[in-house]
Every structure is written in structure tokens, then in C-alpha cells.
Motif scaffolding. Structure first.
Motif, PDB file in Angstrom:
ATOM      1  N   PRO A  77      37.679  50.519  36.736  1.00 39.92           N
ATOM      2  CA  PRO A  77      37.656  49.153  37.272  1.00 39.92           C
ATOM      3  C   PRO A  77      39.039  48.539  37.467  1.00 39.92           C
ATOM      4  CG  PRO A  77      37.036  49.147  34.970  1.00 39.92           C
ATOM      5  CD  PRO A  77      37.118  50.591  35.405  1.00 39.92           C
ATOM      6  N   HIS A  78      40.048  49.079  36.815  1.00 44.86           N
ATOM      7  CA  HIS A  78      41.385  48.494  36.936  1.00 44.86           C
ATOM      8  C   HIS A  78      42.268  49.256  37.912  1.00 44.86           C
ATOM      9  CE1 HIS A  78      40.663  45.547  33.830  1.00 44.86           C
ATOM     10  NE2 HIS A  78      40.066  46.494  33.144  1.00 44.86           N
ATOM     11  N   ARG A  79      41.665  50.040  38.789  1.00 44.09           N
ATOM     12  CA  ARG A  79      42.439  50.756  39.809  1.00 44.09           C
ATOM     13  C   ARG A  79      42.948  49.750  40.827  1.00 44.09           C
ATOM     14  NH1 ARG A  79      38.034  54.452  42.306  1.00 44.09           N
ATOM     15  NH2 ARG A  79      39.827  55.801  42.214  1.00 44.09           N
ATOM     16  N   GLY A  80      43.768  50.210  41.718  1.00 37.32           N
ATOM     17  CA  GLY A  80      44.293  49.332  42.757  1.00 37.32           C
ATOM     18  C   GLY A  80      45.546  48.613  42.305  1.00 37.32           C
ATOM     19  N   THR A  81      46.029  47.785  43.191  1.00 33.91           N
ATOM     20  CA  THR A  81      47.269  47.047  42.967  1.00 33.91           C
ATOM     21  C   THR A  81      46.944  45.609  42.611  1.00 33.91           C
ATOM     22  OG1 THR A  81      48.340  48.428  44.625  1.00 33.91           O
ATOM     23  CG2 THR A  81      49.442  46.375  44.053  1.00 33.91           C
ATOM     24  N   ARG A  82      47.539  45.119  41.539  1.00 34.88           N
ATOM     25  CA  ARG A  82      47.352  43.702  41.167  1.00 34.88           C
ATOM     26  C   ARG A  82      48.048  42.831  42.189  1.00 34.88           C
ATOM     27  NH1 ARG A  82      46.175  41.981  35.305  1.00 34.88           N
ATOM     28  NH2 ARG A  82      46.106  40.088  36.519  1.00 34.88           N
ATOM     29  N   ARG A  83      47.375  41.763  42.599  1.00 38.12           N
ATOM     30  CA  ARG A  83      47.954  40.817  43.560  1.00 38.12           C
ATOM     31  C   ARG A  83      47.804  39.401  43.037  1.00 38.12           C
ATOM     32  NH1 ARG A  83      49.401  42.146  48.705  1.00 38.12           N
ATOM     33  NH2 ARG A  83      50.418  40.146  48.405  1.00 38.12           N
ATOM     34  N   ASP A  84      48.381  39.161  41.866  1.00 37.90           N
ATOM     35  CA  ASP A  84      48.333  37.834  41.265  1.00 37.90           C
ATOM     36  C   ASP A  84      49.065  36.800  42.124  1.00 37.90           C
ATOM     37  OD1 ASP A  84      46.787  38.499  39.019  1.00 37.90           O
ATOM     38  OD2 ASP A  84      48.544  39.198  37.929  1.00 37.90           O
ATOM     39  N   ASP A  85      49.913  37.261  43.053  1.00 36.48           N
ATOM     40  CA  ASP A  85      50.615  36.345  43.943  1.00 36.48           C
ATOM     41  C   ASP A  85      49.653  35.676  44.927  1.00 36.48           C
ATOM     42  OD1 ASP A  85      50.460  39.071  44.980  1.00 36.48           O
ATOM     43  OD2 ASP A  85      51.593  38.337  46.708  1.00 36.48           O
ATOM     44  N   ILE A  86      48.498  36.290  45.160  1.00 36.99           N
ATOM     45  CA  ILE A  86      47.487  35.713  46.050  1.00 36.99           C
ATOM     46  C   ILE A  86      46.444  34.947  45.248  1.00 36.99           C
ATOM     47  CG2 ILE A  86      45.652  36.237  47.709  1.00 36.99           C
ATOM     48  CD1 ILE A  86      47.257  38.727  48.508  1.00 36.99           C
ATOM     49  N   ARG A  87      45.957  35.578  44.180  1.00 36.97           N
ATOM     50  CA  ARG A  87      44.916  34.988  43.338  1.00 36.97           C
ATOM     51  C   ARG A  87      44.987  35.660  41.970  1.00 36.97           C
ATOM     52  NH1 ARG A  87      38.776  35.002  45.383  1.00 36.97           N
ATOM     53  NH2 ARG A  87      39.772  33.689  46.935  1.00 36.97           N
ATOM     54  N   THR A  88      44.940  34.906  40.909  1.00 36.65           N
ATOM     55  CA  THR A  88      45.011  35.467  39.564  1.00 36.65           C
ATOM     56  C   THR A  88      43.874  36.460  39.336  1.00 36.65           C
ATOM     57  OG1 THR A  88      45.994  33.426  38.737  1.00 36.65           O
ATOM     58  CG2 THR A  88      45.072  34.916  37.098  1.00 36.65           C
ATOM     59  N   GLY A  89      44.235  37.660  38.897  1.00 36.51           N
ATOM     60  CA  GLY A  89      43.256  38.695  38.606  1.00 36.51           C
ATOM     61  C   GLY A  89      42.823  39.526  39.802  1.00 36.51           C
ATOM     62  N   LEU A  90      43.340  39.218  40.983  1.00 38.21           N
ATOM     63  CA  LEU A  90      42.969  39.946  42.192  1.00 38.21           C
ATOM     64  C   LEU A  90      43.553  41.351  42.187  1.00 38.21           C
ATOM     65  CD1 LEU A  90      41.669  39.797  45.070  1.00 38.21           C
ATOM     66  CD2 LEU A  90      43.951  39.212  45.881  1.00 38.21           C
ATOM     67  N   ARG A  91      42.741  42.308  42.614  1.00 34.86           N
ATOM     68  CA  ARG A  91      43.183  43.683  42.800  1.00 34.86           C
ATOM     69  C   ARG A  91      42.825  44.113  44.206  1.00 34.86           C
ATOM     70  NH1 ARG A  91      44.816  46.640  38.602  1.00 34.86           N
ATOM     71  NH2 ARG A  91      44.738  45.642  36.592  1.00 34.86           N
ATOM     72  N   ILE A  92      43.671  44.963  44.774  1.00 31.80           N
ATOM     73  CA  ILE A  92      43.487  45.472  46.134  1.00 31.80           C
ATOM     74  C   ILE A  92      43.506  46.989  46.075  1.00 31.80           C
ATOM     75  CG2 ILE A  92      44.513  45.595  48.453  1.00 31.80           C
ATOM     76  CD1 ILE A  92      43.552  42.803  47.816  1.00 31.80           C
ATOM     77  N   ALA A 150      39.130  43.944  48.254  1.00 30.25           N
ATOM     78  CA  ALA A 150      39.699  42.968  47.320  1.00 30.25           C
ATOM     79  C   ALA A 150      38.649  42.703  46.244  1.00 30.25           C
ATOM     80  CB  ALA A 150      40.038  41.680  48.056  1.00 30.25           C
ATOM     81  N   PHE A 151      39.062  42.815  44.982  1.00 24.38           N
ATOM     82  CA  PHE A 151      38.103  42.638  43.895  1.00 24.38           C
ATOM     83  C   PHE A 151      38.772  42.072  42.659  1.00 24.38           C
ATOM     84  CE2 PHE A 151      39.891  46.827  43.410  1.00 24.38           C
ATOM     85  CZ  PHE A 151      39.972  47.053  42.056  1.00 24.38           C
ATOM     86  N   ALA A 152      37.945  41.593  41.737  1.00 25.20           N
ATOM     87  CA  ALA A 152      38.431  41.067  40.461  1.00 25.20           C
ATOM     88  C   ALA A 152      37.598  41.692  39.348  1.00 25.20           C
ATOM     89  CB  ALA A 152      38.308  39.550  40.426  1.00 25.20           C
ATOM     90  N   VAL A 153      38.218  41.881  38.191  1.00 24.44           N
ATOM     91  CA  VAL A 153      37.548  42.486  37.044  1.00 24.44           C
ATOM     92  C   VAL A 153      37.453  41.449  35.928  1.00 24.44           C
ATOM     93  CG1 VAL A 153      37.629  44.348  35.348  1.00 24.44           C
ATOM     94  CG2 VAL A 153      38.507  44.742  37.660  1.00 24.44           C
ATOM     95  N   ASP A 154      36.224  41.189  35.498  1.00 22.79           N
ATOM     96  CA  ASP A 154      35.993  40.325  34.345  1.00 22.79           C
ATOM     97  C   ASP A 154      35.680  41.230  33.161  1.00 22.79           C
ATOM     98  OD1 ASP A 154      36.279  38.019  35.897  1.00 22.79           O
ATOM     99  OD2 ASP A 154      34.148  37.992  36.407  1.00 22.79           O
ATOM    100  N   ALA A 155      35.367  40.644  32.029  1.00 25.95           N
ATOM    101  CA  ALA A 155      35.083  41.429  30.823  1.00 25.95           C
ATOM    102  C   ALA A 155      33.925  42.403  31.016  1.00 25.95           C
ATOM    103  CB  ALA A 155      34.776  40.491  29.661  1.00 25.95           C
ATOM    104  N   ASP A 156      32.908  42.001  31.779  1.00 23.80           N
ATOM    105  CA  ASP A 156      31.725  42.858  31.902  1.00 23.80           C
ATOM    106  C   ASP A 156      31.290  43.148  33.332  1.00 23.80           C
ATOM    107  OD1 ASP A 156      30.973  40.273  32.397  1.00 23.80           O
ATOM    108  OD2 ASP A 156      29.126  40.353  31.252  1.00 23.80           O
ATOM    109  N   ARG A 157      32.109  42.780  34.330  1.00 20.54           N
ATOM    110  CA  ARG A 157      31.713  43.047  35.714  1.00 20.54           C
ATOM    111  C   ARG A 157      32.906  43.157  36.651  1.00 20.54           C
ATOM    112  NH1 ARG A 157      28.738  37.521  37.098  1.00 20.54           N
ATOM    113  NH2 ARG A 157      29.028  37.247  34.910  1.00 20.54           N
TER     114      ARG A 157
END
Length: 60
Positions: free
Chosen positions: A5-20, A30-37
Motif C-alpha cells: 500500500p505504500h508504493r509509489g511516490t509521496r506527493r505531500d506538496d499536492i495533498r498530505t498523504g497523497l501517493r502517485i 493517485a491514492f492515499a493510505v489510511d490505517a486500514d484502507r
């Protein structure tokens, strides 16, 4: 994404927690990872300006 779930590149410059990440070179996911989803925020194709789209979502 379930396996990595934590693959991709973090893009906190666009939105906190965003991954691409890319799928087969062209589409951008574009996706975000929470504790359980993992939440898919958008799928963008070709030359779409996903950064502008995601930033405008925050303004609206």
C-alpha cells in the motif's frame, strides 16, 4: 495495492498523504493510505495535468 500500500511516490506538496504510481507506463493513479484502507483519489490518463486537477479539488 493490498500487498504494497505504500508504493509509489509521496506527493505531500499536492495533498498530505497523497501517493502517485503509474500503471503500465501511461495512466497515473493517485491514492492515499489510511490505517486500514487504501483510497483511490483519481486515475488520470495520458497527458492529463493531474496535479492541477488534484489542487483544484482542494480549492472547491
Amino acid at each position: 495495492m493490498q500487498s504494497f500500500p505504500h508504493r509509489g511516490t509521496r506527493r505531500d506538496d499536492i495533498r498530505t498523504g497523497l501517493r502517485i504510481t503509474n500503471y503500465k507506463k501511461r495512466p497515473v493513479i493517485a491514492f492515499a493510505v489510511d490505517a486500514d484502507r487504501v483510497s483511490i483519489i483519481g486515475v488520470f490518463y495520458g497527458g492529463q495535468d493531474y496535479e492541477a486537477d488534484l489542487l483544484s479539488d482542494l480549492d472547491g
